[in-house]
Design a protein around this motif. Structure first.
Motif, PDB file in Angstrom:
ATOM      1  N   ASN A  23       0.891  -1.480   0.076  1.00  0.00           N
ATOM      2  CA  ASN A  23      -0.128   0.007  -0.005  1.00  0.00           C
ATOM      3  C   ASN A  23       0.922   1.188  -0.220  1.00  0.00           C
ATOM      4  O   ASN A  23       0.395   2.317  -0.184  1.00  0.00           O
ATOM      5  CB  ASN A  23      -1.063  -0.109   1.262  1.00  0.00           C
ATOM      6  N   SER A  24       1.981   1.170   0.290  1.00  0.00           N
ATOM      7  CA  SER A  24       2.980   2.563   0.402  1.00  0.00           C
ATOM      8  C   SER A  24       3.604   2.561  -1.119  1.00  0.00           C
ATOM      9  O   SER A  24       3.927   3.784  -1.237  1.00  0.00           O
ATOM     10  CB  SER A  24       4.372   1.898   1.231  1.00  0.00           C
ATOM     11  N   PHE A  25       3.303   1.734  -1.946  1.00  0.00           N
ATOM     12  CA  PHE A  25       3.850   1.903  -3.471  1.00  0.00           C
ATOM     13  C   PHE A  25       2.424   2.664  -4.062  1.00  0.00           C
ATOM     14  O   PHE A  25       1.395   2.172  -3.909  1.00  0.00           O
ATOM     15  CB  PHE A  25       3.951   0.460  -4.136  1.00  0.00           C
ATOM     16  N   GLU A  26       3.006   3.791  -4.870  1.00  0.00           N
ATOM     17  CA  GLU A  26       1.562   4.594  -5.181  1.00  0.00           C
ATOM     18  C   GLU A  26       0.886   3.457  -6.389  1.00  0.00           C
ATOM     19  O   GLU A  26      -0.158   4.041  -6.765  1.00  0.00           O
ATOM     20  CB  GLU A  26       2.012   5.836  -5.905  1.00  0.00           C
ATOM     21  N   GLU A  27       1.611   2.720  -7.062  1.00  0.00           N
ATOM     22  CA  GLU A  27       0.959   2.205  -8.029  1.00  0.00           C
ATOM     23  C   GLU A  27       0.209   0.921  -7.874  1.00  0.00           C
ATOM     24  O   GLU A  27      -0.640   0.457  -8.577  1.00  0.00           O
ATOM     25  CB  GLU A  27       2.080   1.507  -9.143  1.00  0.00           C
ATOM     26  N   PHE A  28       0.326   0.763  -6.516  1.00  0.00           N
ATOM     27  CA  PHE A  28      -0.494  -0.762  -6.007  1.00  0.00           C
ATOM     28  C   PHE A  28      -1.425  -0.669  -4.748  1.00  0.00           C
ATOM     29  O   PHE A  28      -1.011   0.349  -4.026  1.00  0.00           O
ATOM     30  CB  PHE A  28       0.542  -1.666  -5.753  1.00  0.00           C
ATOM     31  N   GLU A  29      -2.285  -1.293  -4.590  1.00  0.00           N
ATOM     32  CA  GLU A  29      -2.956  -1.370  -3.162  1.00  0.00           C
ATOM     33  C   GLU A  29      -3.573  -2.757  -2.973  1.00  0.00           C
ATOM     34  O   GLU A  29      -3.862  -3.435  -4.033  1.00  0.00           O
ATOM     35  CB  GLU A  29      -4.245  -0.456  -3.326  1.00  0.00           C
ATOM     36  N   VAL A  30      -3.399  -3.071  -1.943  1.00  0.00           N
ATOM     37  CA  VAL A  30      -3.913  -4.632  -1.315  1.00  0.00           C
ATOM     38  C   VAL A  30      -5.543  -4.538  -1.522  1.00  0.00           C
ATOM     39  O   VAL A  30      -6.123  -3.826  -0.750  1.00  0.00           O
ATOM     40  CB  VAL A  30      -3.396  -5.100  -0.268  1.00  0.00           C
ATOM     41  N   SER A  31      -6.109  -5.671  -2.109  1.00  0.00           N
ATOM     42  CA  SER A  31      -7.608  -5.889  -2.230  1.00  0.00           C
ATOM     43  C   SER A  31      -7.914  -6.855  -1.379  1.00  0.00           C
ATOM     44  O   SER A  31      -9.136  -6.520  -1.132  1.00  0.00           O
ATOM     45  CB  SER A  31      -7.956  -6.004  -3.657  1.00  0.00           C
ATOM     46  N   GLY A  32      -7.307  -7.484  -1.035  1.00  0.00           N
ATOM     47  CA  GLY A  32      -7.771  -8.745   0.136  1.00  0.00           C
ATOM     48  C   GLY A  32      -6.769  -9.510   0.700  1.00  0.00           C
ATOM     49  O   GLY A  32      -5.650  -9.763  -0.153  1.00  0.00           O
ATOM     50  N   LEU A  33      -6.718 -10.071   1.784  1.00  0.00           N
ATOM     51  CA  LEU A  33      -5.941 -11.062   2.522  1.00  0.00           C
ATOM     52  C   LEU A  33      -6.449 -12.265   2.785  1.00  0.00           C
ATOM     53  O   LEU A  33      -7.652 -12.552   3.145  1.00  0.00           O
ATOM     54  CB  LEU A  33      -5.339 -10.524   3.819  1.00  0.00           C
ATOM     55  N   TYR A  34      -5.734 -13.350   2.384  1.00  0.00           N
ATOM     56  CA  TYR A  34      -6.407 -14.513   2.304  1.00  0.00           C
ATOM     57  C   TYR A  34      -5.304 -15.674   3.076  1.00  0.00           C
ATOM     58  O   TYR A  34      -4.308 -15.759   2.752  1.00  0.00           O
ATOM     59  CB  TYR A  34      -6.708 -15.299   1.043  1.00  0.00           C
TER      60      TYR A  34
END
Length: 210
Positions: A23-34
Motif C-alpha cells: 500500500n506504500s507503493f503508489e501504483e499498487f493497493e492490497v484488495s484482500g488478504l487470504y
C-alpha cells in the motif's frame, strides 16, 4: 488508478506487514488478504473483481501454493501470480513456473526490487530472477545421481556414517569385495577420489542429511 494485489499467506503478521508495504507503493493497493488457497478460490467463485496480481505463498494449510496455482491455471489461466515464499529449492521453483507463475520471489527480497517485480509483472507479464532461470535450465539436465542403483545409493548413505567399509558390508549383507566394487563404481560415476568426496556429494545432493 492503482493495480490491485491479493495476498495469500497463512502468517498473519507477515501478511499485514506486506499489506502495508504494498500500500506504500503508489501504483499498487492490497484488495484482500487470504490465509490459504481455499479462501482465494472461494473469493474467485463469488464473481467479484479479480486482483491484478496474486502474491502466493507456497507452504500453507488446507490448500498450498502449488495446488492453488494448479487451480488458477485450469480456471483463470490469465491471472497474474507471483510466488512469495521462503522455499528456494529448484524443483519447487520449476513446478510453480510450469503451472503458470509469472515470477518467484523469496521473502527476504529488497523492497525496491519487490516493487520493481510487481511493476514488471503488470507491464511486461513476467519477472524471472536468476534463480528461476537457473531452475528452468537445470530441469532439462539429468541429475548427477540418476544413474545410481538403489544399492549404490544405500551404500553412499552408509558411507557417510562412522561405519568402516567392513561394517557397511555387514550392514548390507554383502561381501567386502562387493562393497569395494560399489565404492570404485561411485568414484567413477561421481568423479570423486575419496570417501570424503562421496560424503560431500551425498550432502550436497541431499542423499544424506546432517
Amino acid at each position: 488508478m492503482s493495480n490491485t494485489v491479493a495476498i495469500v499467506d497463512d502468517h498473519n503478521l507477515f501478511a499485514k506487514s506486506l499489506q502495508n508495504l504494498v500500500n506504500s507503493f503508489e501504483e499498487f493497493e492490497v484488495s484482500g488478504l487470504y490465509k490459504n488457497g481455499q479462501e482465494l478460490v472461494e473469493f474467485f467463485g463469488a464473481n467479484r473483481p479479480k486482483p491484478d496480481i496474486v502474491l502466493l505463498d507456497i507452504k500453507m494449510p488446507v490448500m498450498d501454493g502449488p495446488s492453488t496455482m494448479a487451480w488458477l491455471k485450469e480456471n483463470y489461466p490469465d491471472q497474474k501470480v507471483l510466488a512469495l515464499t521462503m522455499e528456494d529449492d529448484e524443483e519447487t521453483i520449476f513446478r510453480m513456473v510450469k503451472l503458470g507463475c509469472r515470477g518467484y520471489l523469496l521473502k527476504d527480497i529488497d523492497p525496491d526490487e519487490f516493487r520493481y517485480a510487481l511493476k514488471q509483472v503488470i507491464y511486461e507479464g513476467y519477472y524471472y530472477t536468476d534463480a528461476v532461470s537457473e531452475a528452468i535450465e537445470n530441469q532439462g539436465k539429468a541429475k548427477p545421481f540418476e544413474n545410481l542403483s538403489a544399492r549404490e545409493v544405500e551404500f553412499l548413505s552408509l558411507a557417510c556414517t562412522e561405519m568402516t567399509y567392513k561394517q557397511v558390508a555387514a550392514k548390507m549383507n554383502l561381501s567386502p569385495k562387493t562393497i569395494d566394487g560399489y565404492r570404485e563404481s561411485l568414484f567413477n560415476k561421481l568423479n570423486v577420489r575419496s570417501r570424503i568426496g562421496l560424503v560431500l556429494f551425498a550432502i550436497k545432493h541431499k542423499i544424506y542429511l546432517l
